[in-house]
Design an enzyme around this catalytic site. Structure first.
Site, PDB file in Angstrom:
ATOM      1  N   ASP A  12      10.297  -6.125 -49.970  1.00 44.31           N
ATOM      2  CA  ASP A  12       9.358  -7.232 -50.138  1.00 44.31           C
ATOM      3  C   ASP A  12       8.406  -6.991 -51.305  1.00 44.31           C
ATOM      4  O   ASP A  12       8.040  -5.846 -51.598  1.00 44.31           O
ATOM      5  CB  ASP A  12       8.546  -7.412 -48.843  1.00 44.31           C
ATOM      6  CG  ASP A  12       7.901  -8.776 -48.754  1.00 44.31           C
ATOM      7  OD1 ASP A  12       8.275  -9.672 -49.533  1.00 44.31           O
ATOM      8  OD2 ASP A  12       7.001  -8.954 -47.910  1.00 44.31           O
ATOM      9  N   GLY A  13       7.999  -8.093 -51.944  1.00 44.46           N
ATOM     10  CA  GLY A  13       6.939  -8.029 -52.942  1.00 44.46           C
ATOM     11  C   GLY A  13       7.380  -8.107 -54.384  1.00 44.46           C
ATOM     12  O   GLY A  13       6.548  -7.995 -55.294  1.00 44.46           O
ATOM     13  N   ASN A  14       8.660  -8.331 -54.648  1.00 48.45           N
ATOM     14  CA  ASN A  14       9.137  -8.368 -56.038  1.00 48.45           C
ATOM     15  C   ASN A  14       8.457  -9.474 -56.848  1.00 48.45           C
ATOM     16  O   ASN A  14       7.986  -9.243 -57.968  1.00 48.45           O
ATOM     17  CB  ASN A  14      10.656  -8.586 -56.068  1.00 48.45           C
ATOM     18  CG  ASN A  14      11.425  -7.424 -55.492  1.00 48.45           C
ATOM     19  OD1 ASN A  14      11.058  -6.275 -55.661  1.00 48.45           O
ATOM     20  ND2 ASN A  14      12.512  -7.730 -54.793  1.00 48.45           N
ATOM     21  N   GLY A  15       8.427 -10.682 -56.285  1.00 47.85           N
ATOM     22  CA  GLY A  15       7.852 -11.813 -57.002  1.00 47.85           C
ATOM     23  C   GLY A  15       6.361 -11.667 -57.232  1.00 47.85           C
ATOM     24  O   GLY A  15       5.857 -11.922 -58.334  1.00 47.85           O
ATOM     25  N   TRP A  17       4.682  -8.892 -57.288  1.00 50.51           N
ATOM     26  CA  TRP A  17       4.499  -7.770 -58.222  1.00 50.51           C
ATOM     27  C   TRP A  17       4.623  -8.257 -59.660  1.00 50.51           C
ATOM     28  O   TRP A  17       3.815  -7.901 -60.536  1.00 50.51           O
ATOM     29  CB  TRP A  17       5.552  -6.707 -57.929  1.00 50.51           C
ATOM     30  CG  TRP A  17       5.551  -5.511 -58.820  1.00 50.51           C
ATOM     31  CD1 TRP A  17       4.812  -4.364 -58.676  1.00 50.51           C
ATOM     32  CD2 TRP A  17       6.360  -5.311 -59.984  1.00 50.51           C
ATOM     33  NE1 TRP A  17       5.110  -3.466 -59.673  1.00 50.51           N
ATOM     34  CE2 TRP A  17       6.064  -4.025 -60.499  1.00 50.51           C
ATOM     35  CE3 TRP A  17       7.312  -6.084 -60.646  1.00 50.51           C
ATOM     36  CZ2 TRP A  17       6.668  -3.505 -61.633  1.00 50.51           C
ATOM     37  CZ3 TRP A  17       7.920  -5.575 -61.790  1.00 50.51           C
ATOM     38  CH2 TRP A  17       7.598  -4.299 -62.277  1.00 50.51           C
ATOM     39  N   HIS A  29      12.471  -9.281 -59.448  1.00 41.78           N
ATOM     40  CA  HIS A  29      13.750  -9.068 -58.767  1.00 41.78           C
ATOM     41  C   HIS A  29      14.632  -8.092 -59.532  1.00 41.78           C
ATOM     42  O   HIS A  29      15.302  -7.249 -58.930  1.00 41.78           O
ATOM     43  CB  HIS A  29      14.475 -10.400 -58.579  1.00 41.78           C
ATOM     44  CG  HIS A  29      13.777 -11.350 -57.669  1.00 41.78           C
ATOM     45  ND1 HIS A  29      13.332 -10.980 -56.409  1.00 41.78           N
ATOM     46  CD2 HIS A  29      13.426 -12.660 -57.821  1.00 41.78           C
ATOM     47  CE1 HIS A  29      12.744 -12.023 -55.827  1.00 41.78           C
ATOM     48  NE2 HIS A  29      12.787 -13.046 -56.663  1.00 41.78           N
ATOM     49  N   TRP A  61      17.296 -19.455 -49.487  1.00 38.68           N
ATOM     50  CA  TRP A  61      17.873 -20.600 -50.203  1.00 38.68           C
ATOM     51  C   TRP A  61      16.814 -21.673 -50.460  1.00 38.68           C
ATOM     52  O   TRP A  61      16.993 -22.538 -51.342  1.00 38.68           O
ATOM     53  CB  TRP A  61      19.013 -21.219 -49.399  1.00 38.68           C
ATOM     54  CG  TRP A  61      20.203 -20.323 -49.224  1.00 38.68           C
ATOM     55  CD1 TRP A  61      20.572 -19.661 -48.087  1.00 38.68           C
ATOM     56  CD2 TRP A  61      21.199 -19.996 -50.205  1.00 38.68           C
ATOM     57  NE1 TRP A  61      21.729 -18.938 -48.303  1.00 38.68           N
ATOM     58  CE2 TRP A  61      22.138 -19.133 -49.592  1.00 38.68           C
ATOM     59  CE3 TRP A  61      21.383 -20.361 -51.544  1.00 38.68           C
ATOM     60  CZ2 TRP A  61      23.244 -18.619 -50.270  1.00 38.68           C
ATOM     61  CZ3 TRP A  61      22.484 -19.856 -52.226  1.00 38.68           C
ATOM     62  CH2 TRP A  61      23.398 -18.993 -51.603  1.00 38.68           C
ATOM     63  N   LEU A 123      27.228   8.593 -47.418  1.00 36.88           N
ATOM     64  CA  LEU A 123      26.122   7.675 -47.173  1.00 36.88           C
ATOM     65  C   LEU A 123      26.723   6.326 -46.809  1.00 36.88           C
ATOM     66  O   LEU A 123      27.675   5.870 -47.442  1.00 36.88           O
ATOM     67  CB  LEU A 123      25.238   7.541 -48.419  1.00 36.88           C
ATOM     68  CG  LEU A 123      24.082   6.538 -48.338  1.00 36.88           C
ATOM     69  CD1 LEU A 123      23.084   6.940 -47.258  1.00 36.88           C
ATOM     70  CD2 LEU A 123      23.364   6.428 -49.685  1.00 36.88           C
ATOM     71  N   ARG A 186       5.659  -8.257 -40.439  1.00 35.55           N
ATOM     72  CA  ARG A 186       6.504  -9.063 -39.557  1.00 35.55           C
ATOM     73  C   ARG A 186       7.960  -8.723 -39.863  1.00 35.55           C
ATOM     74  O   ARG A 186       8.264  -8.127 -40.894  1.00 35.55           O
ATOM     75  CB  ARG A 186       6.242 -10.559 -39.747  1.00 35.55           C
ATOM     76  CG  ARG A 186       6.470 -11.058 -41.169  1.00 35.55           C
ATOM     77  CD  ARG A 186       6.181 -12.546 -41.264  1.00 35.55           C
ATOM     78  NE  ARG A 186       6.422 -13.038 -42.618  1.00 35.55           N
ATOM     79  CZ  ARG A 186       5.502 -13.072 -43.576  1.00 35.55           C
ATOM     80  NH1 ARG A 186       4.280 -12.634 -43.333  1.00 35.55           N
ATOM     81  NH2 ARG A 186       5.813 -13.529 -44.769  1.00 35.55           N
ATOM     82  N   SER A 188      10.559 -11.009 -40.029  1.00 35.72           N
ATOM     83  CA  SER A 188      11.214 -12.039 -40.840  1.00 35.72           C
ATOM     84  C   SER A 188      12.695 -12.216 -40.505  1.00 35.72           C
ATOM     85  O   SER A 188      13.546 -12.272 -41.394  1.00 35.72           O
ATOM     86  CB  SER A 188      11.034 -11.729 -42.337  1.00 35.72           C
ATOM     87  OG  SER A 188       9.676 -11.760 -42.694  1.00 35.72           O
TER      88      SER A 188
END
Length: 235
Positions: A12-15, A17, A29, A61, A123, A186, A188
């Site tokens: 979370d937080g790319n936009g 940032w 992104h 979307w 992994l 949360r 989500s």
């Protein structure tokens, strides 16, 4: 330090940032995607066996057409790069979610990546794309109900283990630790069934700035938790 067997992350937080830096959301992104490659390396180095990340939800979307198109372009590029990452880390990649909503070329890239990496075992990396936990459960129930109608499954034989076999995460252990970046607290619509006994760690650090020291801090906090199952502390 005891390392969790399975870590799930909400990226979370790319936009936000990017916006804080005066850049378009798409820039965030791109940087977040690059950081995911680094975190995969760090996860393996620390000895974690399973990593599951929330990359694109069923609700995403609803974002602007420009942002969604940018994300689709980014997915195409990342899925190609992920082949090299899978080979380097001997990493099996599996996409969870309903991929039928994506263009055919993206679906083909997903299937190729999964087939290419299917024999790797150092992994296990799950990417949630067009994923929503409620959607996952509904799709699983539909398949289960059809098997019952067709006589392949008796209702009295349905238990938690049987139900889990119809989820996208079938065969994958539940997460021990969930990390969500960028301050939100949360779920989500993420792994609602699988997170029943998972420890949560929330950080204000945005995903593009979340690096190995932050990952170690999350694991250290996990180690401070008194893990109990049914009132019995985990040995």
């Amino acid at each position: 330090m005891k390392v969790p067997n399975h870590i799930a992350i909400i990226l979370d937080g790319n936009g936000r940032w990017a916006k804080a830096k005066g850049m378009p959301r798409g820039y965030g992104h791109v940087k977040g995607c690059a950081n995911l490659e680094s975190i995969c390396d760090d996860i393996k180095d620390l000895g974690v066996k399973y990593l599951t990340v929330y990359a694109f939800s069923t609700e995403n979307w609803k974002r602007s057409r420009e942002e969604v198109e940018g994300l689709m372009k980014l997915f195409r590029s990342y899925l190609k790069k992920c082949i090299r990452s899978a080979e380097k880390n001997k990493m099996r990649v599996k996409v969870i979610g309903d991929i039928t909503a994506f263009d055919s070329d993206i679906q083909e890239k997903i299937r190729y990546l999964e087939d290419f990496s299917k024999d790797y075992k150092e992994l296990f990396f799950q990417i949630a794309l067009n994923y929503g936990s409620r959607d996952e459960i509904v799709r699983g129930v539909r398949r289960l109900a059809q098997d019952a109608v067709d006589g392949r499954l008796k209702p009295e034989d349905i238990d938690e283990k049987v139900f889990e076999s119809y989820l996208d995460t079938a065969g994958i252990p539940d997460p021990d630790l969930l990390i969500r970046t960028s301050g939100e607290q949360r779920l989500s619509n993420y792994l609602l069934w699988q997170l029943a006994y998972t420890e949560f760690y929330f950080t204000d650090v945005a995903w593009p700035d979340f690096h190995k020291p932050d990952l170690i801090k999350a694991i250290e906090k996990y180690n401070e938790r008194d893990r109990r199952y049914g009132g019995v502390k985990e040995e």
